[in-house]
Scaffold this motif. Structure first.
Motif, PDB file in Angstrom:
ATOM      1  N   UNK A   2      73.773   1.473  18.028  1.00 38.34           N
ATOM      2  CA  UNK A   2      73.586   2.817  18.583  1.00 38.34           C
ATOM      3  C   UNK A   2      74.915   3.571  18.583  1.00 38.34           C
ATOM      4  N   UNK A   3      74.816   4.868  18.529  1.00 38.28           N
ATOM      5  CA  UNK A   3      76.012   5.703  18.515  1.00 38.28           C
ATOM      6  C   UNK A   3      76.839   5.499  19.788  1.00 38.28           C
ATOM      7  N   UNK A   4      76.177   5.349  20.926  1.00 35.91           N
ATOM      8  CA  UNK A   4      76.919   5.130  22.178  1.00 35.91           C
ATOM      9  C   UNK A   4      77.702   3.822  22.131  1.00 35.91           C
ATOM     10  N   UNK A  30      86.740   3.194   2.711  1.00 39.16           N
ATOM     11  CA  UNK A  30      85.435   2.524   2.713  1.00 39.16           C
ATOM     12  C   UNK A  30      84.281   3.483   3.032  1.00 39.16           C
ATOM     13  N   UNK A  31      84.621   4.685   3.462  1.00 36.52           N
ATOM     14  CA  UNK A  31      83.610   5.715   3.734  1.00 36.52           C
ATOM     15  C   UNK A  31      83.679   6.825   2.691  1.00 36.52           C
ATOM     16  N   UNK A  34      85.782   9.890   3.764  1.00 36.20           N
ATOM     17  CA  UNK A  34      85.293  10.673   4.903  1.00 36.20           C
ATOM     18  C   UNK A  34      85.965  10.217   6.185  1.00 36.20           C
ATOM     19  N   UNK A  35      86.002  11.117   7.145  1.00 38.80           N
ATOM     20  CA  UNK A  35      86.384  10.732   8.502  1.00 38.80           C
ATOM     21  C   UNK A  35      85.151  10.147   9.185  1.00 38.80           C
ATOM     22  N   UNK A  36      85.350   9.567  10.332  1.00 41.40           N
ATOM     23  CA  UNK A  36      84.217   9.056  11.116  1.00 41.40           C
ATOM     24  C   UNK A  36      83.273  10.198  11.462  1.00 41.40           C
ATOM     25  N   UNK A  45      75.263   5.138   8.591  1.00 42.62           N
ATOM     26  CA  UNK A  45      74.986   4.302   9.759  1.00 42.62           C
ATOM     27  C   UNK A  45      76.245   3.882  10.497  1.00 42.62           C
ATOM     28  N   UNK A  46      76.120   3.783  11.805  1.00 45.99           N
ATOM     29  CA  UNK A  46      77.281   3.427  12.619  1.00 45.99           C
ATOM     30  C   UNK A  46      77.784   2.019  12.340  1.00 45.99           C
TER      31      UNK A  46
END
Length: 66
Positions: A2-4, A30-31, A34-36, A45-46
């Motif tokens: 979950x994002x939280x 690895x993204x 991109x930034x988070x 996905x988180x």
């Protein structure tokens, strides 16, 4: 994840203020550069994002958070 839970782990590893700075300012290879924040906005996905953080900061993220 979950994002939280993602934010809880990031803040636990880096502290609340620095975690938000990393999320906004740090581009992760690895993204796809991109930034988070960008990755979240684009629906990545988180769990994938978290793995990129762990890979980029292996000595900073405690093993219990992996």
């Amino acid at each position: 994840m979950r994002l939280t839970e993602f934010w809880r782990r990031l803040e636990q590893a880096f502290g609340a203020g620095y975690a938000r700075s990393i999320a906004a300012d740090q581009a992760f290879s690895d993204l796809g550069g991109r930034t988070i924040d960008e990755a979240i906005a684009q629906g990545i996905g988180t769990a994938t994002i978290w793995r990129a953080v762990v890979a980029a900061y292996p000595d900073r993220v405690p093993s219990q958070l992996h």
